[in-house]
Scaffold this motif. Structure first.
Motif, PDB file in Angstrom:
ATOM      1  N   PRO A   1      43.945  48.677  29.403  1.00  0.00           N
ATOM      2  CA  PRO A   1      45.313  48.219  29.705  1.00  0.00           C
ATOM      3  C   PRO A   1      45.587  46.829  29.123  1.00  0.00           C
ATOM      4  CG  PRO A   1      43.906  47.967  31.618  1.00  0.00           C
ATOM      5  CD  PRO A   1      43.081  48.679  30.602  1.00  0.00           C
ATOM      6  N   ASN A   2      46.882  46.496  28.922  1.00  0.00           N
ATOM      7  CA  ASN A   2      47.237  45.137  28.432  1.00  0.00           C
ATOM      8  C   ASN A   2      47.176  44.119  29.559  1.00  0.00           C
ATOM      9  OD1 ASN A   2      50.059  46.908  27.592  1.00  0.00           O
ATOM     10  ND2 ASN A   2      48.553  46.375  26.027  1.00  0.00           N
ATOM     11  N   ILE A   3      47.279  44.634  30.784  1.00  0.00           N
ATOM     12  CA  ILE A   3      47.346  43.747  31.947  1.00  0.00           C
ATOM     13  C   ILE A   3      46.350  44.266  32.980  1.00  0.00           C
ATOM     14  CG2 ILE A   3      48.856  42.878  33.791  1.00  0.00           C
ATOM     15  CD1 ILE A   3      51.217  44.038  31.967  1.00  0.00           C
ATOM     16  N   ILE A   4      45.566  43.359  33.550  1.00  0.00           N
ATOM     17  CA  ILE A   4      44.697  43.767  34.657  1.00  0.00           C
ATOM     18  C   ILE A   4      45.095  42.972  35.893  1.00  0.00           C
ATOM     19  CG2 ILE A   4      42.330  43.824  35.528  1.00  0.00           C
ATOM     20  CD1 ILE A   4      41.517  44.334  32.598  1.00  0.00           C
ATOM     21  N   ILE A   5      45.370  43.688  36.954  1.00  0.00           N
ATOM     22  CA  ILE A   5      45.761  43.062  38.208  1.00  0.00           C
ATOM     23  C   ILE A   5      44.761  43.495  39.268  1.00  0.00           C
ATOM     24  CG2 ILE A   5      47.541  43.025  40.009  1.00  0.00           C
ATOM     25  CD1 ILE A   5      49.593  43.164  37.766  1.00  0.00           C
ATOM     26  N   ALA A   6      44.118  42.520  39.886  1.00  0.00           N
ATOM     27  CA  ALA A   6      43.039  42.853  40.815  1.00  0.00           C
ATOM     28  C   ALA A   6      43.207  42.070  42.106  1.00  0.00           C
ATOM     29  CB  ALA A   6      41.694  42.552  40.162  1.00  0.00           C
ATOM     30  N   ASP A   7      43.260  42.804  43.212  1.00  0.00           N
ATOM     31  CA  ASP A   7      43.446  42.184  44.528  1.00  0.00           C
ATOM     32  C   ASP A   7      42.077  41.961  45.161  1.00  0.00           C
ATOM     33  OD1 ASP A   7      44.722  41.148  46.679  1.00  0.00           O
ATOM     34  OD2 ASP A   7      45.881  42.946  47.168  1.00  0.00           O
ATOM     35  N   GLU A   8      41.651  40.738  45.188  1.00  0.00           N
ATOM     36  CA  GLU A   8      40.335  40.354  45.730  1.00  0.00           C
ATOM     37  C   GLU A   8      39.211  41.228  45.179  1.00  0.00           C
ATOM     38  OE1 GLU A   8      40.180  39.143  49.738  1.00  0.00           O
ATOM     39  OE2 GLU A   8      42.332  38.834  49.926  1.00  0.00           O
ATOM     40  N   PRO A   9      39.001  41.201  43.860  1.00  0.00           N
ATOM     41  CA  PRO A   9      38.053  42.131  43.241  1.00  0.00           C
ATOM     42  C   PRO A   9      36.596  41.894  43.614  1.00  0.00           C
ATOM     43  CG  PRO A   9      38.795  40.519  41.627  1.00  0.00           C
ATOM     44  CD  PRO A   9      39.641  40.325  42.852  1.00  0.00           C
ATOM     45  N   THR A  10      36.278  40.742  44.194  1.00  0.00           N
ATOM     46  CA  THR A  10      34.873  40.504  44.546  1.00  0.00           C
ATOM     47  C   THR A  10      34.679  40.410  46.058  1.00  0.00           C
ATOM     48  OG1 THR A  10      35.141  38.104  44.340  1.00  0.00           O
ATOM     49  CG2 THR A  10      34.439  39.272  42.375  1.00  0.00           C
ATOM     50  N   ALA A  11      35.719  40.775  46.828  1.00  0.00           N
ATOM     51  CA  ALA A  11      35.659  40.552  48.283  1.00  0.00           C
ATOM     52  C   ALA A  11      34.506  41.271  48.977  1.00  0.00           C
ATOM     53  CB  ALA A  11      36.981  40.959  48.919  1.00  0.00           C
ATOM     54  N   SER A  12      34.105  42.446  48.455  1.00  0.00           N
ATOM     55  CA  SER A  12      33.053  43.203  49.151  1.00  0.00           C
ATOM     56  C   SER A  12      31.681  43.040  48.493  1.00  0.00           C
ATOM     57  CB  SER A  12      33.400  44.691  49.155  1.00  0.00           C
ATOM     58  OG  SER A  12      34.613  44.903  49.795  1.00  0.00           O
ATOM     59  N   LEU A  13      31.570  42.120  47.558  1.00  0.00           N
ATOM     60  CA  LEU A  13      30.333  42.055  46.779  1.00  0.00           C
ATOM     61  C   LEU A  13      29.448  40.881  47.200  1.00  0.00           C
ATOM     62  CD1 LEU A  13      31.878  42.736  43.254  1.00  0.00           C
ATOM     63  CD2 LEU A  13      30.833  44.375  44.826  1.00  0.00           C
ATOM     64  N   ASP A  14      28.132  41.060  47.036  1.00  0.00           N
ATOM     65  CA  ASP A  14      27.218  39.945  47.248  1.00  0.00           C
ATOM     66  C   ASP A  14      27.330  38.988  46.058  1.00  0.00           C
ATOM     67  OD1 ASP A  14      25.348  40.783  45.081  1.00  0.00           O
ATOM     68  OD2 ASP A  14      25.074  42.512  46.405  1.00  0.00           O
ATOM     69  N   ALA A  15      26.700  37.817  46.206  1.00  0.00           N
ATOM     70  CA  ALA A  15      26.868  36.759  45.193  1.00  0.00           C
ATOM     71  C   ALA A  15      26.500  37.242  43.793  1.00  0.00           C
ATOM     72  CB  ALA A  15      26.030  35.548  45.583  1.00  0.00           C
TER      73      ALA A  15
END
Ligand code: ATP
Ligand code: MG
Length: 222
Positions: free
Chosen positions: A159-173
């Motif tokens: 895609p030309n645009i990537i929109i991500a809502d809290e993309p790392t919220a569930s991930l470990d460091a």
């Protein structure tokens, strides 16, 4: 793609004040932007508005020459499928399908088929994200695994645009670091505009611009 907002005011029937009120905002093509702010400040509402997920009839919001406020819901859906890779806060994966099938689903909707090259890219993206269980049904995955499937799905169609809502919220460091690096690498390769919401200061610092929201308004940016 360039984003132009001129007087974006989102109201809901139950509330007197708008949940989002942005007089002007310009995000130039290929910029990497973090949207920050406390819970309830309007981050998801802003991302949904610029993704064409909510009716914008009384507002003006353009991606290059396309004014999303002038499009019907169907036209906005079509436009979004073609231009935006979207990672939702609650993933929106389809139960009963495997991780790989979920990554391929939007492509399949758009084209009615998923050729071998596309499948290979899906497998490759999941591998790059350190995701092993491609044949597992999504309902048995952990939240961090679901998050990675939803990111791979967003990236699949270039895609030309990537929109991500809290993309790392569930991930470990460790996985958070890896996803951030991968997102940046892929958007830089492709010249995409990247707009994410996050509470993660480390991720926000990796973006070129940070916009802070409070009570639906832009407080400041840096
Ligand atoms: N459809 C709706 N009807 C009523 N209120 C809504 C609606 N959508 C959002 N809101 C309200 O608007 C405000 C902003 O919500 P939003 O989900 O955009 O916040 P957020 O910054 O993404 O929060 P979080 O960090 O918790 O994800 C909240 O107070 C929310 O309750
Ligand atoms: Mg949110």
């Amino acid at each position: 793609m360039n984003l132009f907002i001129d007087q974006l005011h989102i109201t809901v029937p139950t509330l007197y004040t708008p949940i989002l009120s942005i007089p002007k905002l310009f995000i130039p093509s290929a910029q990497q932007v973090a949207i920050l702010g406390p819970s309830g400040s309007g981050k998801t509402t802003l991302l949904n508005a610029i993704s064409g997920l909510i009716d914008l009839s009384a507002n003006q919001l353009l991606w290059d020459n396309t004014d999303l406020s002038q499009l019907s819901a169907n036209k906005r859906d079509q436009w979004r499928f073609e231009h935006i890779g979207i990672v939702m806060q609650d993933f929106h994966l389809t139960q009963g399908l495997t991780a790989l099938e979920n990554v391929l689903l939007p492509y399949y909707f758009l084209h009615g088929t998923s050729p071998r090259g596309v499948k290979q890219r899906a497998v490759e993206l999941l591998k790059q994200m350190n995701f092993q269980r491609i044949e597992s049904k999504t309902e048995v995955l952990s939240r961090g695994e679901m998050q990675r499937v939803s990111i791979a799905r967003a990236l699949l169609t270039h895609p030309n645009i990537i929109i991500a809502d809290e993309p790392t919220a569930s991930l470990d460091a460790e996985n958070s670091e890896m996803i951030t690096a991968l997102l940046k690498e892929l958007v830089e390769q492709a010249g995409c505009t990247l707009i994410i919401s996050t509470h993660d200061q480390h991720l926000a610092q990796q973006m070129q611009r940070r916009i802070y929201l409070q009570n639906g308004q832009i407080q400041y940016e840096n």
